[in-house]
Design a protein around this motif. Structure first.
Motif, mmCIF file in Angstrom:
data_model
loop_
_atom_site.group_PDB
_atom_site.id
_atom_site.type_symbol
_atom_site.label_atom_id
_atom_site.label_comp_id
_atom_site.label_asym_id
_atom_site.label_seq_id
_atom_site.Cartn_x
_atom_site.Cartn_y
_atom_site.Cartn_z
ATOM 1 N N MET A 137 104.517 -44.216 125.291
ATOM 2 C CA MET A 137 103.762 -42.970 125.165
ATOM 3 C C MET A 137 103.033 -42.644 126.460
ATOM 4 O O MET A 137 102.985 -41.484 126.886
ATOM 5 N N ARG A 138 102.449 -43.662 127.104
ATOM 6 C CA ARG A 138 101.763 -43.418 128.376
ATOM 7 C C ARG A 138 102.735 -42.943 129.446
ATOM 8 O O ARG A 138 102.391 -42.116 130.303
ATOM 9 N N THR A 139 103.960 -43.455 129.405
ATOM 10 C CA THR A 139 104.978 -42.992 130.350
ATOM 11 C C THR A 139 105.314 -41.533 130.096
ATOM 12 O O THR A 139 105.490 -40.746 131.039
ATOM 13 N N ALA A 140 105.393 -41.154 128.813
ATOM 14 C CA ALA A 140 105.674 -39.757 128.474
ATOM 15 C C ALA A 140 104.546 -38.846 128.953
ATOM 16 O O ALA A 140 104.788 -37.758 129.498
ATOM 17 N N VAL A 141 103.300 -39.277 128.757
ATOM 18 C CA VAL A 141 102.164 -38.487 129.235
ATOM 19 C C VAL A 141 102.181 -38.393 130.756
ATOM 20 O O VAL A 141 101.894 -37.332 131.336
ATOM 21 N N SER A 142 102.540 -39.498 131.413
ATOM 22 C CA SER A 142 102.623 -39.473 132.869
ATOM 23 C C SER A 142 103.699 -38.505 133.339
ATOM 24 O O SER A 142 103.503 -37.761 134.315
ATOM 25 N N ASN A 143 104.837 -38.502 132.639
ATOM 26 C CA ASN A 143 105.902 -37.555 133.006
ATOM 27 C C ASN A 143 105.436 -36.116 132.841
ATOM 28 O O ASN A 143 105.713 -35.249 133.691
ATOM 29 N N TYR A 170 95.235 -39.730 110.800
ATOM 30 C CA TYR A 170 96.193 -39.363 111.847
ATOM 31 C C TYR A 170 97.393 -38.641 111.253
ATOM 32 O O TYR A 170 97.805 -37.585 111.755
ATOM 33 N N ARG A 171 97.957 -39.206 110.205
ATOM 34 C CA ARG A 171 99.223 -38.705 109.662
ATOM 35 C C ARG A 171 99.059 -37.363 108.955
ATOM 36 O O ARG A 171 99.903 -36.477 109.086
ATOM 37 N N ASP A 226 98.787 -38.098 122.772
ATOM 38 C CA ASP A 226 97.636 -38.975 122.565
ATOM 39 C C ASP A 226 97.399 -39.220 121.072
ATOM 40 O O ASP A 226 97.057 -40.337 120.659
ATOM 41 N N ALA A 227 97.562 -38.183 120.269
ATOM 42 C CA ALA A 227 97.375 -38.336 118.821
ATOM 43 C C ALA A 227 98.415 -39.280 118.240
ATOM 44 O O ALA A 227 98.088 -40.136 117.406
ATOM 45 N N TYR A 228 99.653 -39.156 118.679
ATOM 46 C CA TYR A 228 100.688 -40.071 118.205
ATOM 47 C C TYR A 228 100.413 -41.499 118.658
ATOM 48 O O TYR A 228 100.644 -42.452 117.907
ATOM 49 N N GLN A 229 99.926 -41.639 119.884
ATOM 50 C CA GLN A 229 99.611 -42.983 120.361
ATOM 51 C C GLN A 229 98.502 -43.605 119.510
ATOM 52 O O GLN A 229 98.593 -44.773 119.118
ATOM 53 N N GLY A 230 97.466 -42.848 119.206
ATOM 54 C CA GLY A 230 96.409 -43.355 118.344
ATOM 55 C C GLY A 230 96.926 -43.718 116.972
ATOM 56 O O GLY A 230 96.502 -44.723 116.364
ATOM 57 N N TYR A 231 97.866 -42.936 116.474
ATOM 58 C CA TYR A 231 98.468 -43.232 115.164
ATOM 59 C C TYR A 231 99.229 -44.553 115.190
ATOM 60 O O TYR A 231 99.048 -45.406 114.312
ATOM 61 N N LEU A 232 100.046 -44.759 116.215
ATOM 62 C CA LEU A 232 100.815 -45.997 116.318
ATOM 63 C C LEU A 232 99.898 -47.201 116.523
ATOM 64 O O LEU A 232 100.150 -48.291 115.983
ATOM 65 N N GLU A 233 98.828 -47.025 117.291
ATOM 66 C CA GLU A 233 97.872 -48.118 117.471
ATOM 67 C C GLU A 233 97.164 -48.454 116.162
ATOM 68 O O GLU A 233 96.886 -49.626 115.863
ATOM 69 N N ALA A 234 96.872 -47.449 115.360
ATOM 70 C CA ALA A 234 96.226 -47.696 114.066
ATOM 71 C C ALA A 234 97.163 -48.468 113.138
ATOM 72 O O ALA A 234 96.718 -49.358 112.403
ATOM 73 N N VAL A 235 98.454 -48.143 113.176
ATOM 74 C CA VAL A 235 99.420 -48.889 112.359
ATOM 75 C C VAL A 235 99.503 -50.336 112.826
ATOM 76 O O VAL A 235 99.529 -51.273 112.017
ATOM 77 N N ARG A 236 99.518 -50.534 114.134
ATOM 78 C CA ARG A 236 99.538 -51.907 114.670
ATOM 79 C C ARG A 236 98.301 -52.681 114.225
ATOM 80 O O ARG A 236 98.403 -53.824 113.751
ATOM 81 N N ASP A 237 97.134 -52.064 114.366
ATOM 82 C CA ASP A 237 95.895 -52.738 113.977
ATOM 83 C C ASP A 237 95.872 -53.027 112.481
ATOM 84 O O ASP A 237 95.320 -54.056 112.045
ATOM 85 N N TYR A 238 96.455 -52.144 111.696
ATOM 86 C CA TYR A 238 96.511 -52.350 110.244
ATOM 87 C C TYR A 238 97.282 -53.620 109.918
ATOM 88 O O TYR A 238 96.814 -54.470 109.138
ATOM 89 N N TRP A 239 98.445 -53.793 110.531
ATOM 90 C CA TRP A 239 99.263 -54.958 110.199
ATOM 91 C C TRP A 239 98.674 -56.244 110.771
ATOM 92 O O TRP A 239 98.791 -57.314 110.162
ATOM 93 N N GLN A 240 98.034 -56.157 111.910
ATOM 94 C CA GLN A 240 97.375 -57.355 112.419
ATOM 95 C C GLN A 240 96.202 -57.752 111.521
ATOM 96 O O GLN A 240 95.944 -58.944 111.316
#
Length: 521
Positions: free
Chosen positions: A183-189, A385-386, A423-437
């Motif tokens: 996602m950061r690469t996409a934002v950079s592009n 997020y969703r 950025d919103a999608y990145q926050g969403y994916l990070e929230a899913v990661r944190d949920y499973w951890q």
């Protein structure tokens, strides 16, 4: 005729004492740990020897032909993780403690040869002694040793279960970090596109130098963020390799690019606490330790008067040929040392075991409640997020696209809207990661797989789906407004037109619309 029975009795005692621990194996079977793990939904494998055979290598190569998920990562760790071998080695040390505890001290033989006054002959004495205290305490010590080994089994099984959970958590961390990097690469592009357009507009005289440098600074920051995210993903991958026991050069595996969505219904904390009270291996080990210390205290109290006591047999031949034989007994008189230190130590160990059990019960219940709250909080964030933020950002982008089409806003504002959606999608994916951890930590606190793990899990969209949206993803379709490939077309002859007469006016005379829009690429 009376000597033979006495010798036979002592030989029998010796034989019994030496064979009292013959039934113990130097290494326990793998099933002794696997049974505990399988009852809790954990992994099972052979740990008795370090496994790095060609067959294992072929199996792993077959597994990594497809992108690996958390379950496959755990299976690989069961074959290759050196940390598992360390845990099993600790169990071997506990087993050696059992063997040492149930063994009595070796018998001793004494030889004495004395010359009597000149010419009167030689007196010979042969003695055999056996530690009586060890013989008396052997049954008690054996029970204590086996009880302590049972505690070691619980500890080792918990350590193996923790390794599996560590691998699973590391997998979520790596996949989440890789998604953030993408996602950061996409934002950079997108920022690079904005900077390129700004340079073209500035060359055409349509924006100020301040606006140009703002776009350049934003692109530089985006590149830094993308580089940092790539480093983080590489570190997370290395950490996962370490836990699985893989050489990154030997096994170039790829991971699944999607995380599972939260389960439909979370488990109630009180239900999980009830499970933990019965199944948590840390709690079982603490209870077993208390049993061991209670038995040890009782044995110490009952036999505190027994010191270095030995029973033996002596046979003596006098110089004149007379033979003397008979049993011997050495008793330690408890005058100075009455076992006070042993009693104090046993009492302290018992108190320590009681405190450890209370602490384990308290910490496990509190950890379950805290981790359950964390799981619910991350689940609520995912829902926001969703169901709210991402659809709102999509709507903002769609309206921005419309306004840009009618030249009401500039292309820079449109690119910024796209970056905010990323950025919103990145926050969403990070929230899913944190949920499973958090669910992994909740599982660790419970000591068993959660009942809700059995429910079917859908998956999040992959980063590729986000960057190249497809129809059919509910509430997350970008079709019609994908800006990920927005670039200036260098091949078009009219990419940058000569500014009109009105555009050649000083900035102070231009309208706000001209300053933002200018000539179109």
């Amino acid at each position: 005729m009376n000597k033979l029975p006495k010798l036979t009795i002592f030989n029998l005692l010796l034989a019994l004492s030496l064979t009292g621990c013959a039934s113990l194996r130097t290494q326990p079977p793998d099933a002794s740990i696997n049974s505990l793990l399988q009852e809790r939904g954990g992994p099972s494998a052979e740990w008795s020897e370090y496994r790095n055979s060609p067959a294992d290598t072929a199996t792993i190569n077959e597994w990594i032909l497809s992108p690996i998920g958390p379950d496959t990562a755990v299976k690989i760790a069961m074959l290759r993780s050196p940390k598992l071998q360390q845990e099993y080695a600790r169990l071997g040390l506990a087993r050696s403690d059992v063997l040492e505890a149930v063994q009595i001290s070796n018998p001793s033989i004494s030889l004495l040869r004395q010359n009597q006054s000149p010419g009167d002959g030689v007196q010979r004495t042969l003695g055999f002694s056996l530690p009586l205290a060890d013989l008396i305490l052997l049954p008690s010590r054996t029970r204590l040793a086996h009880a302590d080994f049972e505690r070691a089994r619980f500890d080792t099984a918990k350590a193996v279960f923790d390794v599996a959970l560590d691998v699973e958590s590391a997998w979520y961390a790596y996949v989440g970090a890789q998604q953030v990097a993408d996602m950061r690469t996409a934002v950079s592009n997108a920022s690079n596109v904005s900077m390129e357009l700004a340079e073209r507009f500035y060359a055409a005289g349509n924006i100020s130098e301040l606006q140009l440098n703002q776009e350049r600074a934003a692109a530089s920051e985006a590149r830094l963020d993308a580089g940092a995210a790539m480093v983080e993903a590489a570190q997370r991958r290395l950490a996962l390799n370490n836990l699985m026991g893989l050489d990154s050069n030997e096994y170039p595996w790829a991971a699944l690019d999607r995380l599972p969505l939260p389960v439909a219904s979370e488990d109630e904390p009180e239900t999980l606490i009830a499970i933990a009270r019965e199944k948590n291996l840390q709690l079982l080990a603490a209870r077993q330790q208390l049993v061991v210390m209670q038995s040890s205290y009782k044995a110490t109290r009952n036999w505190r008067w027994l010191g270095a006591t030995g029973v033996g047999y002596e046979r003596e031949k006098e110089a004149d040929g007379t033979r003397l034989s008979g049993p011997s007994l050495d008793l330690e008189l408890p005058i100075f040392n009455q076992g006070q230190a042993k009693m104090a130590r046993a009492q302290a160990l018992l108190a320590d075991a009681q405190a450890r059990l209370r602490q384990a019960e308290l910490s496990i219940e509190n950890d379950i409640r805290a981790n359950a709250n964390a799981v619910r909080a991350h689940g609520e964030s995912i829902g926001i997020y969703r169901n709210s933020l991402i659809p709102q950002r999509e709507t903002v982008l769609a309206r921005s696209q419309q306004e840009q089409n009618f030249m009401l806003i500039g292309v820079f504002e449109l690119i910024q809207a796209k970056a905010r959606e990323y950025d919103a999608y990145q926050g969403y994916l990070e929230a899913v990661r944190d949920y499973w951890q958090s669910r992994v930590e909740l599982t660790r606190s419970v000591g068993e797989r959660l009942p809700s793990d059995a429910s079917k899990k859908e998956t999040t969209p992959s980063v590729e789906d986000i960057l190249k949206p497809k129809d059919g993803i509910e509430g997350m379709d970008h079709s019609g407004h994908d800006m990920s490939n927005m670039k200036a077309d260098d091949e078009k002859e009219d990419a940058v037109t000569e500014p009109a007469e009105e555009d050649k006016k000083p900035d102070t005379e231009k309208t706000e619309e001209h300053r933002h829009e200018g000539a179109q690429p």
